[in-house]
Design an enzyme around this catalytic site. Structure first.
Site, PDB file in Angstrom:
ATOM      1  N   LYS A 125      12.357  -6.023  13.652  1.00  0.00           N
ATOM      2  CA  LYS A 125      11.917  -5.437  12.389  1.00  0.00           C
ATOM      3  C   LYS A 125      12.361  -6.332  11.244  1.00  0.00           C
ATOM      4  O   LYS A 125      13.550  -6.666  11.134  1.00  0.00           O
ATOM      5  CB  LYS A 125      12.497  -4.042  12.199  1.00  0.00           C
ATOM      6  N   GLY A 151       5.359  -0.234   4.108  1.00  0.00           N
ATOM      7  CA  GLY A 151       6.299  -0.423   3.024  1.00  0.00           C
ATOM      8  C   GLY A 151       7.727  -0.659   3.483  1.00  0.00           C
ATOM      9  O   GLY A 151       8.527  -1.240   2.759  1.00  0.00           O
ATOM     10  N   MET A 152       8.095  -0.164   4.677  1.00  0.00           N
ATOM     11  CA  MET A 152       9.452  -0.342   5.170  1.00  0.00           C
ATOM     12  C   MET A 152       9.639  -1.683   5.858  1.00  0.00           C
ATOM     13  O   MET A 152      10.734  -2.008   6.287  1.00  0.00           O
ATOM     14  CB  MET A 152       9.798   0.782   6.157  1.00  0.00           C
ATOM     15  N   ASP A 161      15.190   9.922   6.140  1.00  0.00           N
ATOM     16  CA  ASP A 161      13.731   9.875   6.318  1.00  0.00           C
ATOM     17  C   ASP A 161      13.324  10.452   7.669  1.00  0.00           C
ATOM     18  O   ASP A 161      12.524   9.864   8.399  1.00  0.00           O
ATOM     19  CB  ASP A 161      13.243   8.431   6.181  1.00  0.00           C
ATOM     20  N   GLY A 201       2.976  -3.360  13.901  1.00  0.00           N
ATOM     21  CA  GLY A 201       2.490  -2.672  12.709  1.00  0.00           C
ATOM     22  C   GLY A 201       3.326  -3.053  11.507  1.00  0.00           C
ATOM     23  O   GLY A 201       4.392  -3.658  11.626  1.00  0.00           O
TER      24      GLY A 201
END
Length: 469
Positions: free
Chosen positions: A81, A62-63, A174, A59
């Site tokens: 990532k 924005g991160m 977060d 997926g």
């Protein structure tokens, strides 16, 4: 700590999720799907990373983007990532990335997703992390699998992980259900520690990064502490405690505490004493919250040891039987208003100070007509200031009664219960009112009204200390 039952949580969550829903949840976990950046394909990334076989794109948002892969030498599944290329506009990103990544790699805890490696290849910043084969807490909540008892087992586990990170000076920034993972064994893992700070602002730069996409990620405002909405420089570990409180409330009730919200015990059959724990984590001011996340765990464990949570009673039964015999604090209202307060303060200064002085000077030096015109403008400004103050009226409901704090007067604040005047305050920036109320089955309940009026903001908080009959 015992793991959460995987059959009750993970499998039920997976049954509720189709392939498209899984992808959407992953995208929400990573950030807003509206955030756009050039995402490499799995094949393109595979060609860049030596020693790792990149299998698929899981997926993106924005991160960044997340891929599933396999570390060949160690024969283990990993998650890769990559960060958005847009953040490379920060000139000191390389040094900052190195510093933050080294810190994240030190977070060795069974309930934190481990960082195995990190680097920069052809301008692409990446992490190699532990791959968690399971579901997010968001998917688990949506499946309806989370009972209050399960929630009360989860929160202490999350507290342990957060306390460990905070002890090393790492703030998550977060915390939300999308960043809390549950594997097939029922083990809880917190993901994306510190990435919000890494992506969204440069501690060494004079200005913050203006990234439309990544700012949308930070837009999960319902989980953010109030201080995160205004400035990043003063945010500390207590912001995580607030976010944990939002998650806690959502686990218990299935809803997020937005605007005027009821304590958990008013929504579901849980121990009323939990209200104080949850509401304290949700305090608007960091100083009024728990100061360490370990205190949240201790509060829950103390309640659990004294009364099994499985034997919860409804509020009426507790009130009638005097079940716990302790005072309970409920937040009825906690609002901060800035727009009208700012206008009122400015118009007052100009109407009573700046314009009269200016009018007098113009009257003596230039023309009496001009001076009188400015004086009329001063009077009009004062009238406007008085009118704009009418917006500073705060209401709350409790057991069929309306509590109103009227700050629209020129000086004195007035406190009303229904239509009756209870008390008149005075001129001051901070004050607290207390008065008893008898309503329904509550006897001797005490209403607490707290006002903090500053130059640019005014905050009103209305609480009730309820006592069993």
């Amino acid at each position: 700590m015992d793991s959460i039952c995987p059959q009750c949580l993970v499998r039920n969550a997976q049954k509720q999720s189709s392939a498209d829903a899984d992808l959407a949840a992953t995208q929400e976990h990573l950030g807003s799907s509206r955030a756009r950046f050039d995402v490499p394909s799995a094949e393109q990334l595979d060609a860049l990373l030596p020693g790792i076989q990149v299998a698929e794109l899981i997926g993106h948002g924005g991160m960044g983007a997340v891929y599933r892969g396999r570390q060949i030498n160690l024969d283990r599944d990993v998650a890769i990532k990559i960060l958005p290329r847009e953040i490379q506009s920060s000139g000191q990103l390389g040094e900052r990335f190195q510093r933050e990544a080294q810190t994240l790699a030190k977070l060795h805890h069974p309930n934190i997703v481990s960082v195995f490696d990190f680097g920069n290849i052809e301008g692409l910043y990446y992490f190699v992390m532990e791959y968690v084969d399971g579901v997010t807490l968001r998917e688990t909540i949506q499946s309806g699998s989370v009972t209050p008892d399960a929630a009360l087992k989860m929160i202490p586990v999350i507290c342990d992980a957060l306390q460990f990170a905070h002890s090393l000076g790492v703030v998550h920034r977060d915390i939300k259900p999308e960043n809390i993972l549950i594997d097939h064994r029922g083990q809880i893992k917190i993901a994306d520690f510190g990435l919000a700070k890494l992506v969204h602002r440069d501690e060494d730069a004079a200005e913050q990064l203006e990234l439309t996409g990544t700012q949308q990620v930070m837009g999960t405002a319902k989980y953010m502490a109030p201080e995160q909405m205004t400035t990043s420089k003063t945010v500390d570990h207590r912001a995580d405690i607030y976010s944990l409180g939002v998650v806690f409330y959502e686990l218990l009730t299935g809803e997020t505490p937005i605007g005027w919200f009821q304590p958990p015990s008013k929504k579901v059959a849980v121990d009323v004493r939990l209200d104080e724990v949850v509401l304290r984590t949700l305090e608007s001011e960091p100083e009024r919250r728990y100061q360490q996340v370990s205190e949240v765990k201790t509060a829950i464990e103390n309640l659990s040891s004294s009364t099994p949570f499985g034997a919860t009673l409804d509020n009426a039964s507790k009130s009638k039987n005097g079940g716990f015999g302790s005072v309970q604090l409920h937040k009825l209202l906690d609002v901060t208003e800035s727009h009208y307060r700012w206008l009122h303060s400015l118009s007052t200064i100009f109407g009573l100070g700046v314009l009269p002085v200016l009018g007098f000077v113009l009257y003596r030096t230039i023309s009496p007509i001009v001076g009188w015109a400015v004086l009329v403008a001063a009077i009009a400004t004062v009238v406007y200031s008085i009118r704009i103050k009418r917006h500073q009226v705060f209401d709350a409901e409790y057991k069929g009664h309306t509590i109103r704090l009227d700050n629209s007067g020129t000086f004195a604040e007035k406190l009303y219960l229904d239509d009756g005047l209870v008390r008149t305050g005075g001129f001051g920036s901070k004050m607290e009112f207390r008065f008893p109320i008898k309503a329904g089955e509550g006897t001797g309940d005490e209403i607490i009204v707290w006002l903090d009026a500053g130059f640019s903001t005014i905050r009103c908080r209305i609480e009730v200390e309820s006592k069993p009959a």
